[in-house]
Design a protein around this motif. Structure first.
Motif, PDB file in Angstrom:
ATOM      1  N   TYR A 119       3.385 -14.276  -0.620  1.00 11.75           N
ATOM      2  CA  TYR A 119       3.899 -13.417  -1.693  1.00 11.75           C
ATOM      3  C   TYR A 119       3.983 -11.922  -1.894  1.00 11.75           C
ATOM      4  CZ  TYR A 119       5.379 -17.910  -3.666  1.00 11.75           C
ATOM      5  OH  TYR A 119       6.188 -19.329  -3.910  1.00 11.75           O
ATOM      6  N   GLY A 120       2.467 -11.646  -1.743  1.00 12.03           N
ATOM      7  CA  GLY A 120       2.469 -10.121  -2.033  1.00 12.03           C
ATOM      8  C   GLY A 120       2.438  -9.440  -0.690  1.00 12.03           C
ATOM      9  N   LEU A 121       2.220  -9.910   0.647  1.00  8.48           N
ATOM     10  CA  LEU A 121       2.059  -9.174   1.752  1.00  8.48           C
ATOM     11  C   LEU A 121       3.466  -8.914   2.426  1.00  8.48           C
ATOM     12  CD1 LEU A 121      -1.371 -10.571   2.738  1.00  8.48           C
ATOM     13  CD2 LEU A 121      -1.054  -8.215   2.563  1.00  8.48           C
ATOM     14  N   ASN A 122       4.321  -9.966   2.354  1.00 10.50           N
ATOM     15  CA  ASN A 122       5.652 -10.079   3.360  1.00 10.50           C
ATOM     16  C   ASN A 122       6.594  -9.521   2.574  1.00 10.50           C
ATOM     17  OD1 ASN A 122       4.353 -11.223   5.604  1.00 10.50           O
ATOM     18  ND2 ASN A 122       4.667 -13.193   4.843  1.00 10.50           N
ATOM     19  N   PRO A 123       7.509  -8.885   3.429  1.00 12.70           N
ATOM     20  CA  PRO A 123       7.704  -9.034   4.960  1.00 12.70           C
ATOM     21  C   PRO A 123       7.019  -7.935   5.570  1.00 12.70           C
ATOM     22  CG  PRO A 123       9.343  -7.735   3.710  1.00 12.70           C
ATOM     23  CD  PRO A 123       8.748  -8.146   2.699  1.00 12.70           C
ATOM     24  N   ALA A 124       6.029  -6.663   4.903  1.00 17.25           N
ATOM     25  CA  ALA A 124       5.702  -5.679   5.632  1.00 17.25           C
ATOM     26  C   ALA A 124       4.679  -6.253   6.607  1.00 17.25           C
ATOM     27  CB  ALA A 124       4.900  -4.693   4.617  1.00 17.25           C
ATOM     28  N   ASP A 131       2.255  -5.998  -2.648  1.00 15.57           N
ATOM     29  CA  ASP A 131       2.477  -6.036  -4.040  1.00 15.57           C
ATOM     30  C   ASP A 131       1.413  -6.789  -4.718  1.00 15.57           C
ATOM     31  OD1 ASP A 131       3.244  -6.569  -6.883  1.00 15.57           O
ATOM     32  OD2 ASP A 131       5.360  -6.978  -6.174  1.00 15.57           O
ATOM     33  N   SER A 132       0.165  -6.424  -5.050  1.00 19.55           N
ATOM     34  CA  SER A 132      -0.821  -7.256  -5.512  1.00 19.55           C
ATOM     35  C   SER A 132      -0.568  -8.284  -6.699  1.00 19.55           C
ATOM     36  CB  SER A 132      -2.126  -6.473  -5.842  1.00 19.55           C
ATOM     37  OG  SER A 132      -1.849  -5.361  -6.503  1.00 19.55           O
ATOM     38  N   GLU A 133       0.158  -7.602  -7.501  1.00 16.49           N
ATOM     39  CA  GLU A 133       0.512  -8.251  -8.828  1.00 16.49           C
ATOM     40  C   GLU A 133       1.217  -9.749  -8.432  1.00 16.49           C
ATOM     41  OE1 GLU A 133       2.799  -5.760 -11.684  1.00 16.49           O
ATOM     42  OE2 GLU A 133       1.103  -4.442 -11.734  1.00 16.49           O
ATOM     43  N   ARG A 134       2.228  -9.600  -7.416  1.00 12.96           N
ATOM     44  CA  ARG A 134       2.917 -10.851  -7.054  1.00 12.96           C
ATOM     45  C   ARG A 134       1.944 -12.033  -6.739  1.00 12.96           C
ATOM     46  NH1 ARG A 134       7.668 -12.155  -3.630  1.00 12.96           N
ATOM     47  NH2 ARG A 134       7.518 -14.091  -4.803  1.00 12.96           N
ATOM     48  N   ILE A 135       0.835 -11.677  -6.155  1.00 13.62           N
ATOM     49  CA  ILE A 135      -0.473 -12.575  -5.635  1.00 13.62           C
ATOM     50  C   ILE A 135      -1.109 -13.201  -6.939  1.00 13.62           C
ATOM     51  CG2 ILE A 135      -2.499 -12.860  -4.222  1.00 13.62           C
ATOM     52  CD1 ILE A 135      -1.862 -10.117  -2.892  1.00 13.62           C
ATOM     53  N   VAL A 136      -1.147 -12.876  -7.833  1.00  8.75           N
ATOM     54  CA  VAL A 136      -1.733 -13.496  -9.106  1.00  8.75           C
ATOM     55  C   VAL A 136      -0.816 -13.625 -10.000  1.00  8.75           C
ATOM     56  CG1 VAL A 136      -4.000 -12.554  -8.450  1.00  8.75           C
ATOM     57  CG2 VAL A 136      -2.362 -11.247  -9.912  1.00  8.75           C
ATOM     58  N   ALA A 137       0.424 -13.552  -9.964  1.00  7.59           N
ATOM     59  CA  ALA A 137       1.435 -13.979 -11.220  1.00  7.59           C
ATOM     60  C   ALA A 137       1.559 -15.288 -11.137  1.00  7.59           C
ATOM     61  CB  ALA A 137       2.733 -13.170 -10.840  1.00  7.59           C
ATOM     62  N   GLY A 138       1.397 -15.621 -12.509  1.00  7.73           N
ATOM     63  CA  GLY A 138       1.801 -17.021 -12.894  1.00  7.73           C
ATOM     64  C   GLY A 138       0.607 -18.037 -12.415  1.00  7.73           C
ATOM     65  N   GLN A 185     -10.276  -0.065   1.310  1.00 10.03           N
ATOM     66  CA  GLN A 185     -10.453  -0.353   2.680  1.00 10.03           C
ATOM     67  C   GLN A 185     -10.321  -1.726   2.892  1.00 10.03           C
ATOM     68  OE1 GLN A 185     -13.638   2.243   4.198  1.00 10.03           O
ATOM     69  NE2 GLN A 185     -12.128   3.882   4.598  1.00 10.03           N
ATOM     70  N   GLY A 186      -9.981  -2.332   1.988  1.00  6.67           N
ATOM     71  CA  GLY A 186      -9.889  -3.943   2.193  1.00  6.67           C
ATOM     72  C   GLY A 186      -8.612  -4.282   3.013  1.00  6.67           C
ATOM     73  N   PHE A 187      -8.455  -5.915   2.842  1.00  9.51           N
ATOM     74  CA  PHE A 187      -7.371  -6.292   3.780  1.00  9.51           C
ATOM     75  C   PHE A 187      -5.941  -5.725   3.317  1.00  9.51           C
ATOM     76  CE2 PHE A 187      -4.267  -9.812   4.309  1.00  9.51           C
ATOM     77  CZ  PHE A 187      -4.717 -10.392   5.281  1.00  9.51           C
ATOM     78  N   LEU A 188      -5.611  -5.900   2.012  1.00  7.75           N
ATOM     79  CA  LEU A 188      -4.401  -5.436   1.614  1.00  7.75           C
ATOM     80  C   LEU A 188      -3.877  -4.107   2.443  1.00  7.75           C
ATOM     81  CD1 LEU A 188      -3.981  -6.466  -2.077  1.00  7.75           C
ATOM     82  CD2 LEU A 188      -2.947  -7.975   0.031  1.00  7.75           C
ATOM     83  N   THR A 189      -4.566  -3.105   1.987  1.00  3.65           N
ATOM     84  CA  THR A 189      -4.172  -1.628   2.672  1.00  3.65           C
ATOM     85  C   THR A 189      -4.462  -1.780   4.324  1.00  3.65           C
ATOM     86  OG1 THR A 189      -4.876  -0.616   0.609  1.00  3.65           O
ATOM     87  CG2 THR A 189      -4.768   0.780   2.584  1.00  3.65           C
ATOM     88  N   VAL A 190      -5.465  -2.212   4.711  1.00  2.00           N
ATOM     89  CA  VAL A 190      -5.577  -2.007   6.178  1.00  2.00           C
ATOM     90  C   VAL A 190      -4.651  -3.086   6.777  1.00  2.00           C
ATOM     91  CG1 VAL A 190      -6.933  -2.750   7.913  1.00  2.00           C
ATOM     92  CG2 VAL A 190      -8.116  -1.791   5.921  1.00  2.00           C
ATOM     93  N   TYR A 191      -4.065  -4.199   6.412  1.00  4.60           N
ATOM     94  CA  TYR A 191      -3.109  -4.890   7.135  1.00  4.60           C
ATOM     95  C   TYR A 191      -1.690  -4.597   6.800  1.00  4.60           C
ATOM     96  CZ  TYR A 191      -6.736  -7.695   9.170  1.00  4.60           C
ATOM     97  OH  TYR A 191      -8.008  -8.268   9.843  1.00  4.60           O
ATOM     98  N   THR A 192      -1.510  -3.964   5.963  1.00  3.05           N
ATOM     99  CA  THR A 192       0.121  -3.658   5.513  1.00  3.05           C
ATOM    100  C   THR A 192       0.128  -2.120   5.272  1.00  3.05           C
ATOM    101  OG1 THR A 192      -0.256  -3.955   3.300  1.00  3.05           O
ATOM    102  CG2 THR A 192       0.416  -5.916   4.639  1.00  3.05           C
ATOM    103  N   GLY A 193      -0.660  -1.323   5.187  1.00  2.00           N
ATOM    104  CA  GLY A 193      -0.595   0.139   4.756  1.00  2.00           C
ATOM    105  C   GLY A 193      -0.465   0.024   3.071  1.00  2.00           C
ATOM    106  N   PRO A 194      -0.663   1.390   2.619  1.00  2.00           N
ATOM    107  CA  PRO A 194      -1.162   1.441   1.094  1.00  2.00           C
ATOM    108  C   PRO A 194       0.226   1.120   0.312  1.00  2.00           C
ATOM    109  CG  PRO A 194      -0.819   3.595   2.143  1.00  2.00           C
ATOM    110  CD  PRO A 194      -0.493   2.618   3.011  1.00  2.00           C
TER     111      PRO A 194
END
Length: 475
Positions: free
Chosen positions: A152-157, A258-265, A245-254
């Motif tokens: 949810y938070g990483l795709n489609p990028a 959307d980190s909020e979507r990952i933990v929403a609900g 320098q963790g997964f979210l930034t390294v694997y999709t760019g800054p």
């Protein structure tokens, strides 16, 4: 040289892994409603069937030899055999088998194959620990939650950058599932996932080769390893996802996540209670299935004559093209990622079969001739985002023009998979390596999943393949 504080900081702005760990550690079998139980049942039935069918994939023998994998009397079953090896190695080999035919289920949010990751991992670890079927079902729900939320938070990028989400996201979900099966604490579950973050790998450039299913096998193994290491007190940064320098930034760019979507609900019902995993009717990339369905519809149309087709135009979402616009095939496996190939086969034969990706099937003269008349183009802007729908248009020498627009089988529907369709696919796949009576017994066992008091060890005894020495398995 001074230390860069950004590379050593353990701060986690959102603390995603601990939040996910806290949620999935609380899961119980009672949290799985009828929809969830159906999804889990379908996942284990479908994946076990396609893994048995894929167990003869030549790459598996190569991996066993290269990795020096040896038998272990108290280990976990290597599908396609009656032999057992340590759970890590069984996860590796069976993960490859589950994805070898590209016949395993998918999930549109993930842009990948959740069950090819979770099922081999939980069968291997579940047999090693003598876990019950309900325990494995809960662990599946836990790993699934992590995979889909990350997607949810990483795709489609993430997908568009060329990563293979099945393995890059899946390895973290496997670690979560394995941690839940091992009943690790919330803290250790977060660590298990953090270890797995450093094993995230797999690029789409290797699609259509033996390495694509290796992505899955290696990620299954490393996810289990992450949980096992966490159980020993191994350390990792619980902020490994959201660190600078963790997964979210390294694997999709800054700006690609959307980190909020990952933990929403997170306080709501498990996602397994609402998400949907269509099963495949064709053993090729899900991005090609809409075109196959459209081609089959055209073939059934009055006036269609495959021998008179002079031009074929396939229109798909631009996201489908980078890995499926493949007019020239280097091997039979690459046909699984060729809109030109599978659409031509569907127009000529009315379907796409397992045999279309074996041996020299891709050298068929009629197919090559028609492929040369196929053009793939992107859909115009403004349509549904990340669509799997395709439009096929054929022109014949007699002036006949036929069009059809279709999505993959089951797309856009949350209706449960037809049990008869699921059973037939399982029978066809498992029957490639198991005798008929064993197929029936195993089918009945998995079709009761997860409402069964049996153990994984008992289930896997039904999947043993006993054959004479040097007998060959049909790949």
């Amino acid at each position: 040289m001074p230390t860069d504080p950004e590379t050593t900081s353990t701060e986690a702005a959102v603390a995603i892994l601990p939040a996910l760990a806290e949620r999935i550690s609380a899961y119980r079998i009672e949290d799985l409603d009828d929809h969830a139980r159906q999804l889990v049942r379908t996942a284990f039935t479908d994946t076990l069937g396609v893994a048995l069918a894929g167990s003869g994939f030549p790459g598996i023998a190569a991996i066993r030899t290269a990795a020096g994998i040896a038998a272990s009397e108290n280990g976990s079953l290597v599908l396609g055999t009656a032999e057992r090896v340590p759970a890590l190695d069984a996860g590796l080999l069976n993960g490859v088998a589950a994805h070898a035919l590209d016949f395993d289920d998918g999930n549109s949010a993930m842009g990948g194959h959740p069950s090819a990751m979770l099922v081999p991992a939980l069968l291997a670890l579940g047999e090693e620990t003598d876990a019950s079927v309900p325990d494995v079902a809960v662990a599946y729900a836990a790993g699934y939650e992590v995979m889909i939320r990350l997607a949810y938070g990483l795709n489609p990028a993430h997908y568009q950058r060329g990563w293979h989400p099945t393995s890059t996201i899946g390895v973290i979900g496997v670690a979560a599932a394995a941690a839940r099966l091992l009943r690790l604490s919330t803290e250790h579950t977060a660590i298990a996932m953090a270890v797995a973050v450093s094993h995230s790998a797999g690029v789409k450039a290797n699609f259509g080769t033996m390495t694509k299913p290796l992505h899955v096998g290696q990620a299954v193994r490393n996810g289990i390893l992450g949980a096992k290491l966490a159980a020993t007190g191994y350390t990792a940064n619980p902020g490994a996802l959201d660190h600078r320098q963790g997964f979210l930034t390294v694997y999709t760019g800054p700006d690609g996540f959307d980190s909020e979507r990952i933990v929403a609900g997170l306080s709501g019902p498990p996602l397994v209670c609402s998400e949907h995993n269509p099963i495949k009717l064709y053993a090729c990339c899900h991005s090609t299935h809409g075109a196959i369905e459209a081609a089959r519809e055209i073939r059934r149309s009055p006036g269609f004559d495959a021998g008179r087709v002079e031009a074929v135009e396939i229109t798909v979402d631009p996201n489908r093209m980078p890995h499926t616009d493949r007019p020239v095939l280097t091997e039979a496996l690459s046909g699984k990622f060729s809109l030109q190939y599978v659409t031509s086969r569907a127009l000529l034969a009315g379907t796409v079969a397992l045999a279309d990706f074996d041996g020299n099937a891709h050298h068929d003269p009629a197919t090559l001739k028609l492929m040369g008349r196929v053009r793939v183009k992107p859909a115009a802007p403004g349509g549904p985002a990340n669509s799997f729908t395709a439009t096929v248009r054929t022109e014949q020498s007699d002036g006949t023009v036929l069009n059809a627009t279709r999505g993959p089988h089951g797309s856009g529907s949350n209706a449960p998979v037809d049990p008869s369709l699921l059973r037939q696919k399982f029978t066809d796949c498992a029957g490639r390596v198991l005798p008929a009576d064993r197929v029936t017994a195993l089918s009945e066992a998995v079709m009761r999943f997860p409402d069964s008091g049996t153990t994984v060890r008992e289930l896997m005894r039904l999947a043993e393949v006993h054959r004479p020495t040097n007998a060959k398995v049909t790949p």
